[in-house]
Design an enzyme around this catalytic site. Structure first.
Site, PDB file in Angstrom:
ATOM      1  N   ASP A 272      -5.609   5.600   6.792  1.00  9.79           N
ATOM      2  CA  ASP A 272      -4.618   6.636   6.469  1.00  9.79           C
ATOM      3  C   ASP A 272      -3.965   7.154   7.752  1.00  9.79           C
ATOM      4  O   ASP A 272      -4.642   7.742   8.602  1.00  9.79           O
ATOM      5  CB  ASP A 272      -5.312   7.784   5.734  1.00  9.79           C
ATOM      6  CG  ASP A 272      -4.312   8.717   5.067  1.00  9.79           C
ATOM      7  OD1 ASP A 272      -3.104   8.605   5.346  1.00  9.79           O
ATOM      8  OD2 ASP A 272      -4.751   9.564   4.261  1.00  9.79           O
ATOM      9  N   ASP A 273      -2.668   6.929   7.893  1.00 15.40           N
ATOM     10  CA  ASP A 273      -1.893   7.410   9.051  1.00 15.40           C
ATOM     11  C   ASP A 273      -2.268   6.705  10.361  1.00 15.40           C
ATOM     12  O   ASP A 273      -2.053   7.241  11.441  1.00 15.40           O
ATOM     13  CB  ASP A 273      -2.044   8.938   9.253  1.00 15.40           C
ATOM     14  CG  ASP A 273      -1.409   9.750   8.132  1.00 15.40           C
ATOM     15  OD1 ASP A 273      -0.932   9.155   7.151  1.00 15.40           O
ATOM     16  OD2 ASP A 273      -1.387  10.991   8.249  1.00 15.40           O
TER      17      ASP A 273
ATOM     18  N   CYS B  34       1.889   8.944   2.140  1.00 10.27           N
ATOM     19  CA  CYS B  34       0.700   8.511   1.385  1.00 10.27           C
ATOM     20  C   CYS B  34       0.916   8.095  -0.065  1.00 10.27           C
ATOM     21  O   CYS B  34       0.629   6.963  -0.433  1.00 10.27           O
ATOM     22  CB  CYS B  34      -0.335   9.639   1.367  1.00 10.27           C
ATOM     23  SG  CYS B  34      -1.054   9.967   2.970  1.00 10.27           S
TER      24      CYS B  34
ATOM     25  N   ARG C  36       0.535   4.222  -1.576  1.00  8.09           N
ATOM     26  CA  ARG C  36      -0.635   3.787  -2.353  1.00  8.09           C
ATOM     27  C   ARG C  36      -0.240   3.233  -3.721  1.00  8.09           C
ATOM     28  O   ARG C  36      -0.805   2.233  -4.203  1.00  8.09           O
ATOM     29  CB  ARG C  36      -1.605   4.967  -2.529  1.00  8.09           C
ATOM     30  CG  ARG C  36      -2.361   5.244  -1.262  1.00  8.09           C
ATOM     31  CD  ARG C  36      -2.666   6.713  -1.042  1.00  8.09           C
ATOM     32  NE  ARG C  36      -2.785   6.916   0.389  1.00  8.09           N
ATOM     33  CZ  ARG C  36      -3.917   6.748   1.067  1.00  8.09           C
ATOM     34  NH1 ARG C  36      -5.036   6.461   0.433  1.00  8.09           N
ATOM     35  NH2 ARG C  36      -3.934   6.876   2.368  1.00  8.09           N
TER      36      ARG C  36
ATOM     37  N   LYS D 248      -9.959   7.819  -0.422  1.00  5.37           N
ATOM     38  CA  LYS D 248      -8.886   8.745  -0.810  1.00  5.37           C
ATOM     39  C   LYS D 248      -7.969   8.106  -1.859  1.00  5.37           C
ATOM     40  O   LYS D 248      -7.436   7.031  -1.641  1.00  5.37           O
ATOM     41  CB  LYS D 248      -8.083   9.123   0.432  1.00  5.37           C
ATOM     42  CG  LYS D 248      -6.774   9.819   0.129  1.00  5.37           C
ATOM     43  CD  LYS D 248      -6.099  10.257   1.399  1.00  5.37           C
ATOM     44  CE  LYS D 248      -4.621  10.541   1.187  1.00  5.37           C
ATOM     45  NZ  LYS D 248      -3.967  10.996   2.418  1.00  5.37           N
TER      46      LYS D 248
ATOM     47  N   HIS E  99      -5.196   9.890  -4.129  1.00  6.11           N
ATOM     48  CA  HIS E  99      -3.845  10.449  -3.942  1.00  6.11           C
ATOM     49  C   HIS E  99      -2.790   9.876  -4.879  1.00  6.11           C
ATOM     50  O   HIS E  99      -1.605   9.767  -4.524  1.00  6.11           O
ATOM     51  CB  HIS E  99      -3.390  10.327  -2.484  1.00  6.11           C
ATOM     52  CG  HIS E  99      -2.567  11.506  -2.059  1.00  6.11           C
ATOM     53  ND1 HIS E  99      -2.038  11.669  -0.798  1.00  6.11           N
ATOM     54  CD2 HIS E  99      -2.165  12.603  -2.769  1.00  6.11           C
ATOM     55  CE1 HIS E  99      -1.356  12.795  -0.734  1.00  6.11           C
ATOM     56  NE2 HIS E  99      -1.421  13.387  -1.917  1.00  6.11           N
TER      57      HIS E  99
ATOM     58  N   SER F  95      -5.134  14.379  -0.002  1.00  5.35           N
ATOM     59  CA  SER F  95      -5.328  14.391   1.451  1.00  5.35           C
ATOM     60  C   SER F  95      -6.345  15.440   1.863  1.00  5.35           C
ATOM     61  O   SER F  95      -6.502  16.480   1.213  1.00  5.35           O
ATOM     62  CB  SER F  95      -4.005  14.639   2.165  1.00  5.35           C
ATOM     63  OG  SER F  95      -3.144  13.561   1.946  1.00  5.35           O
TER      64      SER F  95
ATOM     65  N   HIS G 230      -6.249  10.458   9.047  1.00  7.22           N
ATOM     66  CA  HIS G 230      -5.376  11.564   8.630  1.00  7.22           C
ATOM     67  C   HIS G 230      -6.037  12.860   9.093  1.00  7.22           C
ATOM     68  O   HIS G 230      -7.251  13.003   8.984  1.00  7.22           O
ATOM     69  CB  HIS G 230      -5.259  11.527   7.102  1.00  7.22           C
ATOM     70  CG  HIS G 230      -4.228  12.434   6.512  1.00  7.22           C
ATOM     71  ND1 HIS G 230      -4.352  13.801   6.531  1.00  7.22           N
ATOM     72  CD2 HIS G 230      -3.073  12.161   5.854  1.00  7.22           C
ATOM     73  CE1 HIS G 230      -3.299  14.335   5.911  1.00  7.22           C
ATOM     74  NE2 HIS G 230      -2.507  13.359   5.498  1.00  7.22           N
TER      75      HIS G 230
ATOM     76  N   ASP H 176      -1.611   3.011   5.442  1.00 13.19           N
ATOM     77  CA  ASP H 176      -0.665   3.451   4.398  1.00 13.19           C
ATOM     78  C   ASP H 176       0.695   3.867   4.940  1.00 13.19           C
ATOM     79  O   ASP H 176       1.668   3.924   4.207  1.00 13.19           O
ATOM     80  CB  ASP H 176      -1.272   4.588   3.568  1.00 13.19           C
ATOM     81  CG  ASP H 176      -1.375   5.896   4.339  1.00 13.19           C
ATOM     82  OD1 ASP H 176      -1.489   5.867   5.581  1.00 13.19           O
ATOM     83  OD2 ASP H 176      -1.341   6.965   3.696  1.00 13.19           O
ATOM     84  N   ASN H 177       0.753   4.203   6.226  1.00 17.97           N
ATOM     85  CA  ASN H 177       2.032   4.572   6.873  1.00 17.97           C
ATOM     86  C   ASN H 177       1.756   4.717   8.366  1.00 17.97           C
ATOM     87  O   ASN H 177       0.610   4.626   8.810  1.00 17.97           O
ATOM     88  CB  ASN H 177       2.628   5.868   6.280  1.00 17.97           C
ATOM     89  CG  ASN H 177       1.655   7.032   6.203  1.00 17.97           C
ATOM     90  OD1 ASN H 177       1.233   7.422   5.127  1.00 17.97           O
ATOM     91  ND2 ASN H 177       1.277   7.582   7.345  1.00 17.97           N
TER      92      ASN H 177
ATOM     93  N   LYS I 120       5.268   8.334  10.972  1.00 17.23           N
ATOM     94  CA  LYS I 120       5.106   8.711   9.568  1.00 17.23           C
ATOM     95  C   LYS I 120       6.291   9.529   9.060  1.00 17.23           C
ATOM     96  O   LYS I 120       6.795  10.397   9.773  1.00 17.23           O
ATOM     97  CB  LYS I 120       3.821   9.539   9.439  1.00 17.23           C
ATOM     98  CG  LYS I 120       3.551  10.112   8.052  1.00 17.23           C
ATOM     99  CD  LYS I 120       2.212  10.823   8.022  1.00 17.23           C
ATOM    100  CE  LYS I 120       1.967  11.501   6.680  1.00 17.23           C
ATOM    101  NZ  LYS I 120       0.637  12.111   6.589  1.00 17.23           N
TER     102      LYS I 120
HETATM  103 MG    MG Z   1      -0.987   8.493   5.085  1.00 11.57          MG
END
Ligand code: MG
Length: 470
Positions: free
Chosen positions: A40-41, A80, A84, A137, A139, A162, A236, A288-289, A309
């Site tokens: 994540d991130d 996010c 996803r 996660k 989301h 998150s 994240h 994811d980003n 992001k």
């Molecule tokens: Mg993310």
């Protein structure tokens, strides 16, 4: 021996002769396990094998050395929730309603989620006899009707949104980007299947617990094909590492957290090897980003890519992508073709011999020719969306920006007519506009963008419905 006494033995013997090759054939036909590890991130520049000088990621580096590392791999959205949704459905989020121009992601007061009529990788693979688990996660909606258990997953352990959401009263200003965060500052729940088992979740041990749960799932499922989707909560913000990793990385707390995730990947690959499953399992690692740049030292790095992001510059959506499958994927190959998280849907379904849905547009392509090096990649273009709006299109090495905007700056969106044009091979940092030098390329991409947009029917957004204020 009289024939009637010998006959049963003969029968069993013949049965064995017939049955043996059949069971061997059945074993050979067993579809592969699929494991998707989703950070994540995590930015394009945050791993050793993508050039980070001080974050140590020996397990991911080894995974890349034993497998395939993509240089031009894209998440389908720069934040996010839509990212996803796209990974699990193979569809641009604008088609499923899992994006919005008003609210970028789902929040604890959101009432929407992934619509029931969307088909996830988990649903398609479960229909083919796979055991399925989502550990991490989610989301994609935290109301019961939207949870992983309602979208094809047999098991779920993780946080529903998150880790910086659900602020506790008295949360310090800028708390999520601090390098000394406290668990109690966020009231994030930890769920098992559909029940809250801990609140606030002890975020120090999330990565560790996700890993243990994943290894248990792998061991338990070894006799049938399985799909493990492991979307890590980290890196994240707020950043939390377990005791064994705290204060260890030369990159500080962000490095601790990424190094712990790297250790987790190492444990999962080791479990697959130990159970004798490595040669029948595709493992894919990605993010994811891009990195959340305003978090400064608590955020990651996009390396030489521009922005992060939230934006449709390369740093927002181009992410690490590593595929691993001993004996099937040639070790150490660096793949420069275009590919996306959208493509994991088509690839997973094709490997499982599950039909690709034909009643709806699917935006993914099958990555098997690239993974097995049997032919060219099927992806010629990539469409960069921010919310429901198409901001940029890449075709081959060229990328045209129709609209630009920084991820988290206060600047408004800027429309470009003519569009900006960058050659990402010559200029991966998107610094030198070559629109005037390549009018034919620009005209072709503009035509392609219009054609694409004519075929997209936006669904009603799931991200805008909220609970009435209490
Ligand atoms: Mg993310």
């Amino acid at each position: 021996m009289p024939l009637q006494r010998f006959a049963p033995t003969l029968f069993l013997l013949l049965l064995g002769l017939v049955a043996l090759p059949r069971s061997a054939a059945a074993k050979a036909r067993r579809p592969p396990n699929i494991v998707i590890l989703f950070a994540d991130d995590l930015g394009y520049g945050d791993l050793g094998c993508y050039g980070h000088p001080s974050i140590r990621t020996p397990h991911l580096d080894r995974m890349a050395a034993e497998g395939m590392r993509f240089t031009d791999f894209y998440s389908a959205a720069p934040v996010c929730t839509p990212s996803r949704a796209a990974l699990l459905t193979g569809r641009l989020p604008v088609r499923s309603g899992m994006t919005s121009d008003r609210r970028g992601v789902l929040f604890p007061d959101s009432t929407g989620g992934l619509p029931q009529d969307e088909i996830t990788i988990a649903e398609a693979l479960r229909n083919r006899g796979y055991a399925t688990a989502c550990i991490g996660k989610w989301h994609l909606g935290h109301r019961p009707q939207h949870l992983p258990t309602r979208h094809g997953f047999d098991h779920y352990l993780g946080v529903p949104y998150s880790n910086d959401m659900d602020a506790a009263p008295g949360l310090p200003v800028g708390a999520s980007g601090r390098l000394d965060p406290e668990i109690e500052w966020w009231n994030v729940p930890l769920l098992r299947d559909e029940a809250v088992i801990e609140r606030p979740a002890d975020q120090h041990t999330l990565t560790e617990r996700y890993t243990e749960e994943s290894v248990r799932f792998i061991r338990r499922s070894r006799s049938k094909p399985f799909f493990l989707y492991l979307p890590y909560t980290m890196p994240h913000v707020p950043l939390f590492a377990s005791k064994g990793y705290q204060g260890k990385s030369p990159r500080g707390l962000y490095g601790d957290v990424v190094e712990e995730m790297d250790g987790s990947v190492g444990q999962i690959l080791a479990a697959l090897r130990k159970e004798g499953l490595a040669q029948n399992t595709l493992v894919f690692f990605t993010s994811d980003n891009g990195p959340w740049l305003p978090q400064k030292a608590a955020g990651g790095s996009a390396g030489l890519l521009r922005e992060g992001k939230g934006s449709t510059w390369e740093g927002g959506m181009r992410v690490p992508g590593i595929a691993w499958w001993p004996r099937r994927i040639q070790p150490g190959h660096i793949e420069r073709s275009l590919a996306s998280t959208l493509d994991l849907f088509n690839t997973a379904l094709s490997l499982a011999e599950a039909p690709i849905p034909s009643d709806r547009p699917i935006d993914g392509v099958d990555l098997r020719p690239l993974l097995f090096r049997t032919g060219p990649g099927a992806r010629q273009s990539f469409f960069y969306y921010r919310g429901t709006q198409l901001y940029a299109v890449r075709r081959g090495p060229y990328k045209a920006h129709f609209v630009t905007r920084s991820g988290y700056g206060r600047d408004a969106a800027v429309k470009h007519d003519p569009p900006l044009l960058f050659h990402l091979g010559h200029d991966p940092s998107e610094q030198y506009n070559v629109a005037a030098l390549s009018p034919d390329v620009l005209a072709e991409i503009t035509r392609e963008a219009a054609q694409h947009q004519a075929g997209v029917v936006p669904a009603m957004s799931q991200l805008e419905a909220v609970e009435p204020p209490k």
